[in-house]
Design an enzyme around this catalytic site. Structure first.
Site, PDB file in Angstrom:
ATOM      1  N   ARG A 190       0.813  -1.216   0.000  1.00 30.33           N
ATOM      2  CA  ARG A 190       0.000   0.000   0.000  1.00 30.33           C
ATOM      3  C   ARG A 190       0.849   1.270   0.000  1.00 30.33           C
ATOM      4  NH1 ARG A 190      -3.540   3.138   3.849  1.00 30.33           N
ATOM      5  NH2 ARG A 190      -5.522   3.501   2.755  1.00 30.33           N
TER       6      ARG A 190
ATOM      7  N   ILE B 272      -7.435   7.473  -1.096  1.00 32.56           N
ATOM      8  CA  ILE B 272      -7.271   6.025  -1.089  1.00 32.56           C
ATOM      9  C   ILE B 272      -8.012   5.540   0.148  1.00 32.56           C
ATOM     10  CG2 ILE B 272      -5.023   6.276   0.055  1.00 32.56           C
ATOM     11  CD1 ILE B 272      -4.196   3.610  -1.096  1.00 32.56           C
ATOM     12  N   SER B 273      -8.931   4.609  -0.023  1.00 34.00           N
ATOM     13  CA  SER B 273      -9.778   4.162   1.085  1.00 34.00           C
ATOM     14  C   SER B 273      -8.964   3.468   2.172  1.00 34.00           C
ATOM     15  CB  SER B 273     -10.851   3.192   0.574  1.00 34.00           C
ATOM     16  OG  SER B 273     -11.715   3.814  -0.342  1.00 34.00           O
ATOM     17  N   GLN B 274      -9.513   3.474   3.390  1.00 33.61           N
ATOM     18  CA  GLN B 274      -8.850   2.779   4.480  1.00 33.61           C
ATOM     19  C   GLN B 274      -8.772   1.286   4.146  1.00 33.61           C
ATOM     20  OE1 GLN B 274     -12.555   3.591   7.070  1.00 33.61           O
ATOM     21  NE2 GLN B 274     -11.488   1.978   8.181  1.00 33.61           N
TER      22      GLN B 274
END
Length: 214
Positions: free
Chosen positions: A41, A67-69
């Site tokens: 990530r 950017i999503s968790q």
């Protein structure tokens, strides 16, 4: 695997993320957990945010997008119930991170991003890291990709107003799932649509899904 200031490597951070943020919160699909443990990530976020890459939070990536968790990425992937031989559509490429995760769970991913800059950067990152079963497109994701339909799963990382776009529902293969956040009233919910049924999963907050037809 470069250590951060605390001496922790990205590999260590991913392993902790899988155990503390994902498995403890109901992510149980072993293939999803393995993909989350595999995809770096930190290489999908701006350099100045890499030390925060494995925190349980969304991060800014430019163009007003995020950017999503990690839990959201894993949850949406798990809801698609992929076996490995599917064709999947993603709407909202962002940094390319979720597409990379999906690419480890299916045969091919078509991902659409409305911002050309983000699409280009995501495509470069995905190519450099060897995610060669991902096709990045620039365009209006609410229209889907009819030339590649039907899809065995569709994941949307922006909130639709009221209902999912009809075009996306029409591009689902039989028994396939559309996973999408939907705003109804003042609340946003992550929902799964499959075979005419709608299931509410969790309260969420995403950027709005923008359609050129609006």
């Amino acid at each position: 695997m470069t250590p951060d200031d605390s001496g922790t490597t990205s590999t260590d951070a991913r392993a902790r993320m899988v155990e503390r943020q994902l498995r403890r919160r109901g992510i149980h699909d072993p293939r999803v957990l393995a993909a989350m443990n595999d995809v770096p990530r930190e290489l999908f976020v701006p350099a100045d945010q890499r030390k925060r890459a494995y925190r349980d939070s969304a991060l800014r990536i430019g163009e007003g997008q995020t950017i999503s968790q990690p839990w959201i990425v894993a949850c949406m992937a798990q809801l698609l119930e992929l076996r490995g031989d599917e064709s999947v559509l993603e709407v909202g490429t962002g940094s390319g991170y979720a597409a990379a995760v999906l690419s480890r769970l299916c045969a091919e991913v078509v991902t659409i991003e409305r911002y050309e800059t983000l699409a280009r950067e995501a495509g470069t990152t995905l190519a450099e890291l060897g995610y060669d079963n991902v096709e990045v497109r620039v365009g209006d994701g609410s229209r889907g990709a009819p030339d590649r339909a039907p899809f065995d799963g569709i994941s949307v990382t922006a909130t639709a107003s009221g209902e999912p776009p009809r075009a996306l529902l029409e591009q689902l293969a039989p028994k396939a799932a559309l996973v999408i956040p939907v705003a109804r009233g003042r609340r946003e919910h992550l929902m799964r649509f499959r075979d005419g049924e709608a299931e509410t999963i969790a309260s969420v907050r995403f950027v709005p899904l923008v359609s050129e037809e609006e």
